[in-house]
Write an enzyme that holds these catalytic residues in place. Structure first.
Site, mmCIF file in Angstrom:
data_model
loop_
_atom_site.group_PDB
_atom_site.id
_atom_site.type_symbol
_atom_site.label_atom_id
_atom_site.label_comp_id
_atom_site.label_asym_id
_atom_site.label_seq_id
_atom_site.Cartn_x
_atom_site.Cartn_y
_atom_site.Cartn_z
ATOM 1 N N THR A 59 -6.346 12.511 14.684
ATOM 2 C CA THR A 59 -5.359 12.328 13.626
ATOM 3 C C THR A 59 -4.074 13.022 14.061
ATOM 4 O O THR A 59 -4.003 13.603 15.151
ATOM 5 C CB THR A 59 -5.854 12.910 12.299
ATOM 6 O OG1 THR A 59 -6.009 14.332 12.437
ATOM 7 C CG2 THR A 59 -7.198 12.311 11.904
ATOM 8 N N ASN A 91 -2.448 6.536 2.827
ATOM 9 C CA ASN A 91 -2.979 7.395 3.879
ATOM 10 C C ASN A 91 -1.909 8.210 4.600
ATOM 11 O O ASN A 91 -2.231 9.203 5.237
ATOM 12 C CB ASN A 91 -3.739 6.535 4.899
ATOM 13 C CG ASN A 91 -4.103 7.292 6.149
ATOM 14 O OD1 ASN A 91 -5.002 8.139 6.128
ATOM 15 N ND2 ASN A 91 -3.396 7.020 7.250
ATOM 16 N N SER A 94 -7.655 15.110 1.219
ATOM 17 C CA SER A 94 -8.102 16.070 2.226
ATOM 18 C C SER A 94 -9.003 17.082 1.545
ATOM 19 O O SER A 94 -8.840 17.373 0.355
ATOM 20 C CB SER A 94 -6.900 16.788 2.847
ATOM 21 O OG SER A 94 -7.312 17.886 3.643
ATOM 22 N N TYR A 152 0.827 22.047 2.117
ATOM 23 C CA TYR A 152 -0.129 20.959 2.333
ATOM 24 C C TYR A 152 -1.222 20.988 1.272
ATOM 25 O O TYR A 152 -1.565 19.970 0.668
ATOM 26 C CB TYR A 152 -0.731 21.084 3.729
ATOM 27 C CG TYR A 152 -1.686 19.979 4.102
ATOM 28 C CD1 TYR A 152 -1.216 18.757 4.575
ATOM 29 C CD2 TYR A 152 -3.065 20.156 4.002
ATOM 30 C CE1 TYR A 152 -2.083 17.739 4.934
ATOM 31 C CE2 TYR A 152 -3.941 19.154 4.358
ATOM 32 C CZ TYR A 152 -3.454 17.951 4.825
ATOM 33 O OH TYR A 152 -4.320 16.949 5.180
ATOM 34 N N ASP A 192 10.300 3.652 5.207
ATOM 35 C CA ASP A 192 10.298 5.068 4.857
ATOM 36 C C ASP A 192 9.700 5.170 3.464
ATOM 37 O O ASP A 192 10.336 4.805 2.472
ATOM 38 C CB ASP A 192 11.715 5.631 4.886
ATOM 39 C CG ASP A 192 11.756 7.137 4.634
ATOM 40 O OD1 ASP A 192 10.775 7.684 4.085
ATOM 41 O OD2 ASP A 192 12.775 7.758 4.973
ATOM 42 N N LYS A 234 -1.936 17.996 -1.463
ATOM 43 C CA LYS A 234 -3.221 17.299 -1.467
ATOM 44 C C LYS A 234 -4.014 17.603 -2.739
ATOM 45 O O LYS A 234 -4.777 16.758 -3.231
ATOM 46 C CB LYS A 234 -4.034 17.686 -0.228
ATOM 47 C CG LYS A 234 -3.466 17.119 1.070
ATOM 48 C CD LYS A 234 -3.428 15.606 1.055
ATOM 49 C CE LYS A 234 -3.020 15.032 2.397
ATOM 50 N NZ LYS A 234 -2.991 13.545 2.394
#
Length: 256
Positions: free
Chosen positions: A188, A89, A140, A153, A62, A157
């Site tokens: 993905t 990643n 991203s 998100y 984890d 990122k």
């Protein structure tokens, strides 16, 4: 497996998608690859599909728990003798606006998409310094610009961008740190099962100068370049792998 290897890479989120493609690419180049995730079955399938003679080892952890990350990295170095490359990643999609995202959803997005990158880098940096290795963060295009309805998100990122820059400054010249920023990529976590003929995929492809979305192997190639000797003078770089989408200013095509 126990025994020293000539080159060792750890790939987080290596059970599928971009992570699996990265793992197979490094295995084909002679690295001993350790893929990390929380789902053992997915990791085992990725390891079993490795190129002939490639070494891909599966480890569960984890990545949001610092103690587990420390134990993971230490075990890799103990078993394989060194660490040359860390590929951060692991990630999860997160949808919603600042009005609709709950605090729990926000914290989960930060924990996996950002905090895990810090934990793995913190655990790995002294080992990478010893080998003059490198870190490649998979960010991203959502960290280079905003998306509709993905506030958590995008925020996480976006932070990966400056985390990369700060680490590149702090640890040069011993450890290089760069980031790859994929655009819409098939197979993905968020696009699992999608095909190029789906309307939503076609809508993305229509805005991309290349006229199509990316395959995971195309992201893996850029990651491998940044980890390799041809990029030995590159650090702090942010490389979008988006088929040219980021080159546009948003204006429509005008036929003269």
């Amino acid at each position: 497996m126990s025994g020293f290897a000539e080159r060792v890479v750890v790939v987080t989120g290596g059970g599928s998608g971009i992570g699996a493609a990265v793992a197979h690419r490094f295995a084909s180049e002679g690295y001993a690859v350790v893929i990390v995730g929380r789902t053992r079955d997915k990791l085992r399938k990725t390891a079993a599909a490795a190129p002939t003679d490639g070494i891909v080892l599966a480890r569960t952890a984890d990545l949001t728990v610092p103690e587990e990350v420390d134990a993971l990295i230490d075990s890799v170095v103990t078993d394989l003798g060194r660490l040359d490359v860390l590929v951060n990643n692991a990630g999860v999609p997160a949808f919603g606006t600042v009005e609709t995202v709950t605090p729990k959803e926000w914290r989960n997005a930060m924990a996996i998409n950002l905090d895990a990158y810090f934990h793995t880098s913190h655990a790995a940096i002294r080992h990478l310094r010893a080998t003059r290795g490198c870190i490649v963060n998979v960010g991203s295009t959502g960290g280079l610009g905003g998306d509709h309805g993905m506030v958590a998100y995008n925020t996480a990122k976006g932070a990966v961008v400056n985390l990369t820059r700060a680490m590149a400054l702090d640890h040069a010249p011993e450890v290089r740190v760069n980031a790859v920023h994929p655009g819409f990529t098939l197979n993905t976590g968020i696009t699992a099962g999608a095909t190029s003929d789906l309307p939503v995929v076609r809508a993305f492809a229509d805005r991309i100068p290349f006229g199509r979305v990316a395959e995971p192997e195309e992201i893996a190639g850029v990651v491998a370049f940044l980890a390799g000797p041809d990029a030995r003078y590159v650090t702090g770089a942010q490389i979008p792998v988006d088929g040219g989408l980021g080159a546009a200013n948003g204006q429509p095509r005008i036929e003269m």
